[in-house]
Every structure is written in structure tokens, then in C-alpha cells.
Design a protein around this motif. Structure first.
Motif, PDB file in Angstrom:
ATOM      1  N   MET A   1       0.014   1.945 -20.777  1.00  0.00           N
ATOM      2  CA  MET A   1       0.469   2.860 -19.772  1.00  0.00           C
ATOM      3  C   MET A   1      -0.726   3.539 -19.105  1.00  0.00           C
ATOM      4  O   MET A   1      -0.729   3.732 -17.899  1.00  0.00           O
ATOM      5  CB  MET A   1       1.397   3.908 -20.385  1.00  0.00           C
ATOM      6  CG  MET A   1       1.873   4.921 -19.373  1.00  0.00           C
ATOM      7  SD  MET A   1       3.110   6.040 -19.993  1.00  0.00           S
ATOM      8  CE  MET A   1       2.156   7.514 -20.142  1.00  0.00           C
ATOM      9  N   SER A   3      -3.773   2.519 -18.576  1.00  0.00           N
ATOM     10  CA  SER A   3      -4.480   1.667 -17.602  1.00  0.00           C
ATOM     11  C   SER A   3      -3.654   1.493 -16.339  1.00  0.00           C
ATOM     12  O   SER A   3      -4.200   1.440 -15.241  1.00  0.00           O
ATOM     13  CB  SER A   3      -4.834   0.316 -18.230  1.00  0.00           C
ATOM     14  OG  SER A   3      -3.660  -0.402 -18.542  1.00  0.00           O
ATOM     15  N   LYS A   4      -2.332   1.409 -16.454  1.00  0.00           N
ATOM     16  CA  LYS A   4      -1.469   1.270 -15.279  1.00  0.00           C
ATOM     17  C   LYS A   4      -1.520   2.528 -14.408  1.00  0.00           C
ATOM     18  O   LYS A   4      -1.336   2.462 -13.208  1.00  0.00           O
ATOM     19  CB  LYS A   4      -0.020   0.992 -15.683  1.00  0.00           C
ATOM     20  CG  LYS A   4       0.181  -0.357 -16.306  1.00  0.00           C
ATOM     21  CD  LYS A   4      -0.028  -1.454 -15.299  1.00  0.00           C
ATOM     22  CE  LYS A   4       0.228  -2.802 -15.923  1.00  0.00           C
ATOM     23  NZ  LYS A   4      -0.154  -3.893 -15.082  1.00  0.00           N
ATOM     24  N   LEU A   5      -1.785   3.670 -15.037  1.00  0.00           N
ATOM     25  CA  LEU A   5      -1.915   4.908 -14.286  1.00  0.00           C
ATOM     26  C   LEU A   5      -3.333   5.096 -13.741  1.00  0.00           C
ATOM     27  O   LEU A   5      -3.603   6.051 -13.029  1.00  0.00           O
ATOM     28  CB  LEU A   5      -1.533   6.108 -15.162  1.00  0.00           C
ATOM     29  CG  LEU A   5      -0.056   6.244 -15.522  1.00  0.00           C
ATOM     30  CD1 LEU A   5       0.154   7.373 -16.522  1.00  0.00           C
ATOM     31  CD2 LEU A   5       0.791   6.460 -14.283  1.00  0.00           C
TER      32      LEU A   5
END
Length: 180
Positions: A1, A3-5
């Protein structure tokens, strides 16, 4: 999560990481976006991880959560959520749904739909009797249907068969049964 942010958490404490997450989720909501965390196979999460998800659900603006979580899992997930220490998490569940096993007719439709989707057109690879055996073996559970059909199709590929009948399904199901 994280890294996705787009968050860099190098050399950050847990508290600092949580603060970064809250700031980024607040920014997303302020920009008119919504954040959704999808967790597949959630029944495999340790209780501690579910507790962390509950803590993330504390992040709110004006009483609205900054992060929505969508947990998918096998029936064991319900057992995990029924643990006494999961009471606060259960209170935050907005909706839940249990998928029931498919009927024999639904299994036929499901298998044929999946085969047609893979082929790009309707195909008759598995005989009706073979699908009946798949239904009986899988008890109509889609995940089990997929597994046994994958194995039957692999068998057909290895045996250079264009169609698979009841006998082919019996052979594969016997092999799977011996593995258990």
C-alpha cells in the motif's frame, strides 16, 4: 500500500509511517478521490494485521473514513472476524456477503462462460458429463471448480485432446484425490 501511495518510509518509525499515510489519504480525499484497500485471501491475515487495518480505519475527516477496506476471503475469514478481540473491527463493517456454492446448472454455465471467455468464442471442450463430475467433486465451489478444470484442461493439452469427456474428468479427479 505504501508504494502505491508513493510514500518513502525509509528510516521512519511506525508512528511516522502512520502519520505519512494519514497525510496522503487526507490529500487524496481533499482532491476528490477515494482510497480503497483490497485484501484478497484475507483469511490468511494474522490477527495483528487485521488490528492494523482497524487502526487505519480510524483516519477520518468530518466523521468520514479516509480509507475504505474491502476484504475477500474464504469462510475462515468469518471465523477470524468473530474472535472476541475483533469486536471493534466488526463494528466498522459496512457490508458483508457470503457466496454460496453454485448449483449444477450454474456450474455448467460458469464453466462454459469461462471457456468461451478464454477462447474468445463459445467452445465445447468439456462434455456435459465431465462438467457434472466437476460439479460433484467441487461441491459447486468456484475456486475448486477452477482448480479441477485447470487440471482437466492441462491433462487434455498433455494428451493432445481437443475435447474432454467423462472418462478424462474421472482420470484427473482420481489423480487429484490421490494427492490429498
Amino acid at each position: 500500500m505504501l508504494s502505491k501511495l508513493g510514500l518513502n518510509t525509509d528510516n521512519k518509525s511506525k508512528g511516522q509511517v502512520l502519520e505519512l499515510i494519514e497525510q496522503e489519504l487526507s490529500r487524496l480525499v481533499s482532491a476528490g478521490h477515494r482510497a480503497l484497500l483490497v485484501v484478497d485471501e484475507a483469511q490468511n491475515l494474522p490477527v495483528e494485521s487485521v488490528e492494523e487495518l482497524r487502526m487505519l480505519s480510524n483516519f477520518q475527516i468530518d466523521g468520514k473514513p479516509l480509507l475504505q477496506s474491502f476484504l475477500l476471503g474464504q469462510p475462515e475469514l468469518r471465523g477470524l472476524l468473530q474472535l472476541p478481540n475483533m469486536e471493534q473491527f466488526r463494528q466498522r463493517i459496512v457490508a458483508s456477503c457470503d457466496l454460496k456454492p453454485l448449483s449444477q446448472q450454474e456450474t455448467h454455465e460458469y464453466v462454459n462462460f469461462r471457456l468461451a471467455a478464454a477462447a474468445g468464442k463459445p467452445v465445447e471442450i468439456l462434455s456435459s458429463e465431465a462438467i457434472d463430475l466437476v460439479y460433484n467433486f467441487s461441491d459447486g465451489t468456484p475456486r475448486r471448480i477452477n482448480t479441477v478444470c485447470d487440471r482437466i484442461l492441462l491433462y487434455g493439452f498433455l494428451e493432445d485432446k481437443l475435447t474432454l469427456d467423462k472418462q478424462d474428468a474421472e482420470t484427473v479427479i482420481a489423480e487429484i484425490s490421490q494427492e490429498s
